[in-house]
Design a protein around this motif. Sequence first.
Motif, PDB file in Angstrom:
ATOM      1  N   ASP A   1       0.852  -1.189   0.000  1.00 25.29           N
ATOM      2  CA  ASP A   1       0.000   0.000   0.000  1.00 25.29           C
ATOM      3  C   ASP A   1       0.889   1.240   0.000  1.00 25.29           C
ATOM      4  OD1 ASP A   1      -2.126  -1.667   0.094  1.00 25.29           O
ATOM      5  OD2 ASP A   1      -2.448  -1.498   2.255  1.00 25.29           O
TER       6      ASP A   1
ATOM      7  N   THR B   1      -4.857   4.337  -1.855  1.00 24.50           N
ATOM      8  CA  THR B   1      -5.621   3.318  -1.144  1.00 24.50           C
ATOM      9  C   THR B   1      -6.909   3.890  -0.554  1.00 24.50           C
ATOM     10  OG1 THR B   1      -4.307   3.762   0.840  1.00 24.50           O
ATOM     11  CG2 THR B   1      -3.561   1.988  -0.597  1.00 24.50           C
ATOM     12  N   HIS B   2      -6.881   5.167  -0.172  1.00 24.57           N
ATOM     13  CA  HIS B   2      -8.097   5.800   0.367  1.00 24.57           C
ATOM     14  C   HIS B   2      -9.188   5.847  -0.696  1.00 24.57           C
ATOM     15  CE1 HIS B   2     -10.663   8.487   2.664  1.00 24.57           C
ATOM     16  NE2 HIS B   2     -10.691   9.319   1.644  1.00 24.57           N
TER      17      HIS B   2
ATOM     18  N   ARG C   1     -10.641   2.354  -1.119  1.00 31.17           N
ATOM     19  CA  ARG C   1     -11.584   1.980  -0.052  1.00 31.17           C
ATOM     20  C   ARG C   1     -12.920   2.701  -0.228  1.00 31.17           C
ATOM     21  NH1 ARG C   1      -6.819   2.883   3.169  1.00 31.17           N
ATOM     22  NH2 ARG C   1      -5.827   0.905   3.725  1.00 31.17           N
TER      23      ARG C   1
ATOM     24  N   LYS D   1     -14.840   0.961  -2.916  1.00 31.09           N
ATOM     25  CA  LYS D   1     -15.374  -0.306  -2.402  1.00 31.09           C
ATOM     26  C   LYS D   1     -16.564  -0.056  -1.500  1.00 31.09           C
ATOM     27  CE  LYS D   1     -14.044  -4.503   0.060  1.00 31.09           C
ATOM     28  NZ  LYS D   1     -12.951  -5.242   0.755  1.00 31.09           N
ATOM     29  N   ARG D   2     -16.506   0.992  -0.685  1.00 33.08           N
ATOM     30  CA  ARG D   2     -17.619   1.318   0.207  1.00 33.08           C
ATOM     31  C   ARG D   2     -18.848   1.738  -0.593  1.00 33.08           C
ATOM     32  NH1 ARG D   2     -14.865   4.102   3.289  1.00 33.08           N
ATOM     33  NH2 ARG D   2     -15.265   6.189   2.460  1.00 33.08           N
TER      34      ARG D   2
END
Length: 291
Positions: free
Chosen positions: A104, A161-162, A165, A168-169
């Motif tokens: 990451d 990576t934020h 995420r 994905k959320r």
Amino acid sequence: MPVYFSGDNWYPVWPESYTVEMTTVLLVTLGMLFLPKAMGLLLLVLQWRKLKSYGGLIRVSLSVVLETVFTTLIAPVLMIYQSKFVLAILSRRSVGWPSQQRGDHRLGFSEAVAAHYGHTAVGISAGWLSYSYVPDFFLWLTPVLAGLVLSVPVSMYSSSTHLGRCLKRWGLFLTPEEYDPPRVLRLLEENLETVDFWSRRAGGRAEDVVADAAVMALHQGLLPQRPLRKRQRYQLRALTYQLLEDGSESLSLQEKRAVLSDPETLLRLHTLAASGTVVTGQATTDGPVSH
């Protein structure tokens, strides 16, 4: 306006049109680029029972659109890289294939500029030339120019990576196993949480693996059984003596990894720790072990 007669030519010169050929090439190119995505989405819509496992029609459609925009932006950069590789091979220069960073790690601004300043300069120069001298061609070049000019922020945000995420959320770019994880993946997440707990208990340091009996037992249980040659055993014994005499700072990362990978060496160090023999730096003291 077309000119049918020029000079002393008695016969008319009929204008030639390549509209059909140009349109055919354009449609074939667009079909090769976008038809697989459209057909995949259509097949998924026809199999409506599987559609929910991908997040639903709206999320899947939005994922396809965003993926198309992203691939359109990175395509010109890949084109320049591939051209560079081909020219390097033709000139008999080594291209190289360095190992990838799979951890990451978001690409920093300085790293992105160092990797893409040439692409940005090419995009700005080509855009200025086309807008100044061939303005009718400028709009056709816009997708290519946008990818080159925006290469720096695209690389930075695509490695975030934020952002991953958040997507994905929101339910975008999900596979069925991510949208509804099977039992084996749920068990894996639970076990990883247990490993994280022991890692936090060990303080995140290799030295604490020997200090804590429970952490050391868990670590030994996870190690595979592998036979060692006589030379490797002597090397591990030498590393143990170096550890006891000079401390953990004298070992390299590879040497520490070798020590932590051998159950017999770990047991020997833990026995020394239990007996109160510990090495911190140069001196031997009593207390928690530090190797």
